[in-house]
Design a protein around this motif. Structure first.
Motif, PDB file in Angstrom:
ATOM      1  N   ARG A  75      -8.986   0.487  -6.513  1.00 28.05           N
ATOM      2  CA  ARG A  75      -8.036   0.401  -5.398  1.00 28.05           C
ATOM      3  C   ARG A  75      -7.455   1.788  -5.026  1.00 28.05           C
ATOM      4  N   ASN A  99       0.847  -1.197   0.000  1.00 27.91           N
ATOM      5  CA  ASN A  99       0.000   0.000   0.000  1.00 27.91           C
ATOM      6  C   ASN A  99       0.875   1.238   0.000  1.00 27.91           C
ATOM      7  N   THR A 144      -4.190   0.859  -2.628  1.00 27.34           N
ATOM      8  CA  THR A 144      -4.174  -0.406  -1.899  1.00 27.34           C
ATOM      9  C   THR A 144      -3.707  -1.521  -2.819  1.00 27.34           C
TER      10      THR A 144
END
Lengths: 113, 112
Positions: free
Chosen positions: B60, B18, B77
């Motif tokens: 994401r 991340n 992410t």
């Protein structure tokens, strides 16, 4: 980039020569921008066209730089007596008037030897 | 002159990690945009945030506009190699203004 075609994609020229870069909007946006992106740098505003209004030329770095656009059609950016520091990617973008969002062409990479 | 500072300037991470990149200013913006630029191409718009505190998600990617509309962040992410590129933020000072101020960008490399 969808809606904007730029040419040439690559241009190598000798110092002192003039170059002309072209931006051809495929879609009918009235707002058109030119930006310069030097290696490792962000986008530097050059000029803005909006319909038939006088263009905002406040970003042009010197009088060697000029740009034209007729109505909502093709725009050309001309650099006279090119210098090595003019080497950069020149990006054309169409602007959405309501949101200010930009839709960029793929750019013209200029190399001045 | 309004400035947008982006950090970090460079980021290299492994696939699956991340990350968060930041866009900060001392000035207030009426809206802020994020673009991604891949080598040899022009920037492509990802999102526009308008309201202070606003959070937008794009798969994401999570974008947040600061409460005071002076800063923004982009969180990714489980980064993928396809996320590799230059991430640029751009702010508009006033509603109806056509002038965008661009940051210098964060260059992200996601290693498979």
């Amino acid at each position: 980039g969808a809606g904007v075609s730029q040419s040439p994609s690559n241009k190598v020229t000798e110092k002192g020569k003039d170059v002309e870069l072209r931006c051809d909007p495929i879609s009918g946006h009235t707002a058109l921008y030119w930006y310069r992106q030097r290696l490792g740098q962000g986008l530097e505003f050059l000029i803005y066209f909006q319909g038939n209004s006088a263009p905002d030329k406040s970003g042009l770095p010197s009088d060697r730089f000029s740009a034209e656009r007729t109505g909502e059609s093709v725009s050309t950016l001309t650099i006279q007596r090119t210098q090595q520091e003019d080497s950069a990617v020149y990006l054309c973008a169409l602007g959405e008037l309501n949101t200010g969002e930009l839709f960029f062409g793929e750019g013209s990479r200029l190399t001045v030897l | 002159t309004q400035l947008l500072e982006q950090s970090p300037q460079f980021l290299s991470i492994q696939e699956g990690e991340n990350l968060t990149v930041y866009c900060n200013s001392s000035s207030v913006f009426s809206s802020l945009q994020w673009y991604r630029q891949e080598p040899g191409e022009g920037p492509v718009l990802l999102v526009t945030v308008v309201t202070g505190g606003e959070v937008k998600k794009l798969k994401r990617l999570t974008f947040q506009f600061g409460d005071a509309r002076k800063d923004s962040s982009l969180h990714i992410t489980a980064a993928q190699p396809g996320d590799t590129g230059l991430y640029l933020c751009a702010g508009i000072a006033g509603a109806g203004s056509y002038q965008l101020t661009f940051g210098k960008g964060t260059k992200l490399s996601v290693i498979p």
